[in-house]
Design a protein around this motif. Sequence first.
Motif, PDB file in Angstrom:
ATOM      1  N   ASP A 147       0.822  -1.190   0.000  1.00  0.00           N
ATOM      2  CA  ASP A 147       0.000   0.000   0.000  1.00  0.00           C
ATOM      3  C   ASP A 147       0.870   1.260   0.000  1.00  0.00           C
ATOM      4  N   HIS A 148       1.952   1.237   0.798  1.00  0.00           N
ATOM      5  CA  HIS A 148       2.841   2.404   0.890  1.00  0.00           C
ATOM      6  C   HIS A 148       3.834   2.464  -0.262  1.00  0.00           C
ATOM      7  N   GLY A 149       4.111   1.334  -0.875  1.00  0.00           N
ATOM      8  CA  GLY A 149       5.073   1.315  -1.981  1.00  0.00           C
ATOM      9  C   GLY A 149       6.519   1.284  -1.547  1.00  0.00           C
ATOM     10  N   HIS A 150       6.768   0.978  -0.256  1.00  0.00           N
ATOM     11  CA  HIS A 150       8.142   0.878   0.226  1.00  0.00           C
ATOM     12  C   HIS A 150       8.239  -0.129   1.365  1.00  0.00           C
ATOM     13  N   VAL A 151       9.482  -0.492   1.686  1.00  0.00           N
ATOM     14  CA  VAL A 151       9.728  -1.534   2.677  1.00  0.00           C
ATOM     15  C   VAL A 151       9.684  -0.954   4.082  1.00  0.00           C
ATOM     16  N   HIS A 152       9.069  -1.697   4.989  1.00  0.00           N
ATOM     17  CA  HIS A 152       9.123  -1.347   6.409  1.00  0.00           C
ATOM     18  C   HIS A 152      10.131  -2.245   7.083  1.00  0.00           C
ATOM     19  N   GLU A 153      11.083  -1.645   7.779  1.00  0.00           N
ATOM     20  CA  GLU A 153      12.069  -2.429   8.509  1.00  0.00           C
ATOM     21  C   GLU A 153      11.385  -3.130   9.660  1.00  0.00           C
ATOM     22  N   HIS A 156      10.210  -1.214  13.167  1.00  0.00           N
ATOM     23  CA  HIS A 156       9.945   0.215  13.106  1.00  0.00           C
ATOM     24  C   HIS A 156       9.509   0.610  11.693  1.00  0.00           C
ATOM     25  N   HIS A 157       9.000   1.783  11.627  1.00  0.00           N
ATOM     26  CA  HIS A 157       8.364   2.255  10.417  1.00  0.00           C
ATOM     27  C   HIS A 157       8.948   3.616  10.109  1.00  0.00           C
ATOM     28  N   HIS A 158       9.829   3.678   9.173  1.00  0.00           N
ATOM     29  CA  HIS A 158      10.376   5.010   8.872  1.00  0.00           C
ATOM     30  C   HIS A 158      10.173   5.364   7.404  1.00  0.00           C
ATOM     31  N   HIS A 159       9.962   6.646   7.190  1.00  0.00           N
ATOM     32  CA  HIS A 159       9.666   7.115   5.842  1.00  0.00           C
ATOM     33  C   HIS A 159      10.706   8.080   5.370  1.00  0.00           C
TER      34      HIS A 159
HETATM   35 ZN   LIG Z   1       5.207   3.111   5.133  1.00  0.00          ZN
END
Ligand SMILES: [Zn+2]
Length: 159
Positions: A147-153, A156-159
């Motif tokens: 949904d976000h189009g990127h990886v979540h470590e 934690h969740h960093h953008h």
């Molecule tokens: Zn995200």
Amino acid sequence: MTVEENKVVTIDYAIKENDGTLLEDSADEPLSYIHGTGVLAPGLEKAMQGAENGKTLSVELAPEEAFGSRKDELVLEVSREDFEDPQQVKPGLVFHAELDDEMRYYTVISVEDDAVVIDGNHPFADKTLTFEVTIREVREASAEELDHGHVHEEGHHHH
Ligand SMILES: [Zn+2]
């Protein structure tokens, strides 16, 4: 698991010029990305499609399959006053900006009085490059990651 669209892939990589000069590598921090989202150079993404976890690849790519050709129209003159912090503007400064509806990185080439020349070409544009990649992990992406189009470590969740 093999590399396919929408899988989260973790790689070690090195980017080298024809003569073997190392331009960039992942060093101690492997890169995680969602395959098929255009994070990698187009030719590299193609070469990795279907590769098994653990595999090492070495791919030579022409500029159009790597970081593109230099475009003169991406070299622009702007005003020093357009910058948030005009006193900090100096050659070599790299910043992220949206011009003509496209976000890209620009490098300041020269500054003369109020006139600042910036270049939006990728530093590796026009280069034929060898990408050496080792695939460290392939896993399913979570619904949230897709949904976000990127990886979540993990954790934690960093953008
Ligand atoms: Zn995200």
